[in-house]
Design a protein around this motif. Sequence first.
Motif: not given
Length: 64
Positions: A10-15, A21-25, A38-42, A49-50
């Motif tokens: 569900d979360v992956e689909e929303e992203l 939002v860059d879902a791949a990141a 998880s993931g690095a955001r500048r 947003g995510s």
Amino acid sequence: MKSDTQLRRDVEEELAIEPTVDAAAIGVAAEDGIVTLSGARRELFRKTGSGAVCRPSCWVSAPS
């Protein structure tokens, strides 16, 4: 109650459908009903947003 697998999906689909939002990141994991992003955001904007995107699917705390 949703399974961990369903929560993650569900979360992956929303992203994936959110253009700001860059879902791949962003990695998504779910364990015992708790979803972790998880993931690095500048930019804080992208971090918050995510989290905002995921709120309809599950409870998400503010990123630190």
